[in-house]
Scaffold this active site. Structure first.
Site, PDB file in Angstrom:
ATOM      1  N   CYS A 156      -5.685  -2.385   7.893  1.00 58.95           N
ATOM      2  CA  CYS A 156      -5.328  -1.830   6.862  1.00 58.95           C
ATOM      3  C   CYS A 156      -5.183  -2.350   5.467  1.00 58.95           C
ATOM      4  O   CYS A 156      -6.088  -1.768   4.525  1.00 58.95           O
ATOM      5  CB  CYS A 156      -3.752  -0.964   7.091  1.00 58.95           C
ATOM      6  SG  CYS A 156      -2.335  -2.061   7.052  1.00 58.95           S
ATOM      7  N   HIS A 179       2.244  -0.670   6.620  1.00 62.29           N
ATOM      8  CA  HIS A 179       0.845  -0.042   6.535  1.00 62.29           C
ATOM      9  C   HIS A 179       0.523   0.247   5.126  1.00 62.29           C
ATOM     10  O   HIS A 179       1.539   0.352   4.194  1.00 62.29           O
ATOM     11  CB  HIS A 179       0.926   1.035   7.430  1.00 62.29           C
ATOM     12  CG  HIS A 179      -0.447   1.871   7.219  1.00 62.29           C
ATOM     13  ND1 HIS A 179      -1.460   1.269   8.022  1.00 62.29           N
ATOM     14  CD2 HIS A 179      -0.920   2.989   6.757  1.00 62.29           C
ATOM     15  CE1 HIS A 179      -2.639   1.943   7.718  1.00 62.29           C
ATOM     16  NE2 HIS A 179      -2.127   3.127   7.221  1.00 62.29           N
ATOM     17  N   HIS A 227      -7.678   5.102   4.845  1.00 63.12           N
ATOM     18  CA  HIS A 227      -7.032   3.859   5.312  1.00 63.12           C
ATOM     19  C   HIS A 227      -7.703   3.724   6.639  1.00 63.12           C
ATOM     20  O   HIS A 227      -8.581   4.350   7.282  1.00 63.12           O
ATOM     21  CB  HIS A 227      -5.460   4.206   5.329  1.00 63.12           C
ATOM     22  CG  HIS A 227      -4.920   5.081   6.477  1.00 63.12           C
ATOM     23  ND1 HIS A 227      -4.028   5.063   7.413  1.00 63.12           N
ATOM     24  CD2 HIS A 227      -5.779   6.432   6.790  1.00 63.12           C
ATOM     25  CE1 HIS A 227      -4.141   6.223   7.910  1.00 63.12           C
ATOM     26  NE2 HIS A 227      -5.149   6.830   7.764  1.00 63.12           N
TER      27      HIS A 227
END
Length: 136
Positions: free
Chosen positions: A50, A100, A112
């Site tokens: 990520c 994240h 993402h």
């Protein structure tokens, strides 16, 4: 025609709340990596985790970010949801840290690299417990 494509990709921006131009470029770069496989610790150009995707996209757009989601959160200017715009970063907390991160693409969606076994994709934000940051 290129301007229309970029606008369709990032969505409308309010001039009063527009992210810097590198934010729109970062969205374009992230979108160009659609389908790239997730790999823990990877920063591109073919595989990403990520924060590796956000690091890569912003670097290509001319802006440096630190390596991890937590470090990126600490370095950004925190903004309210009402001020978010395409090119801002969306952080997902887990306890006291950010676990994240993705790049806001407009219309409640982010680019993402979700998790092992997945690929870079555009996805609707699935939680209201997120925080927003703007690279400065």
């Amino acid at each position: 025609m290129l301007l229309l494509a970029a606008g369709a990709l990032t969505g409308p921006e309010s001039p009063a709340h527009a992210a810097p131009s590198y934010g729109a470029k970062a969205v374009e770069v992230a979108a160009s990596k659609q389908g790239s496989p997730y790999a823990y610790g990877a920063t591109g150009p073919r595989r990403f985790d990520c924060s590796g995707l956000t690091l890569y996209a912003f670097k290509k757009a001319g802006k440096r970010l630190p390596r991890t989601a937590e470090q990126q959160y600490k370095q950004t200017t925190h903004i309210p949801e009402s001020d978010r715009t395409a090119g801002d970063l969306v952080f997902f907390p887990s306890g006291a840290t950010m676990s994240h991160v993705g790049i806001y693409a407009g219309h409640d969606k982010i680019w993402h690299a979700p998790r092992p076994g997945t690929r870079v994709r555009l996805e609707r934000i699935w939680s209201s417990a997120v925080r927003y940051g703007r690279a400065t």
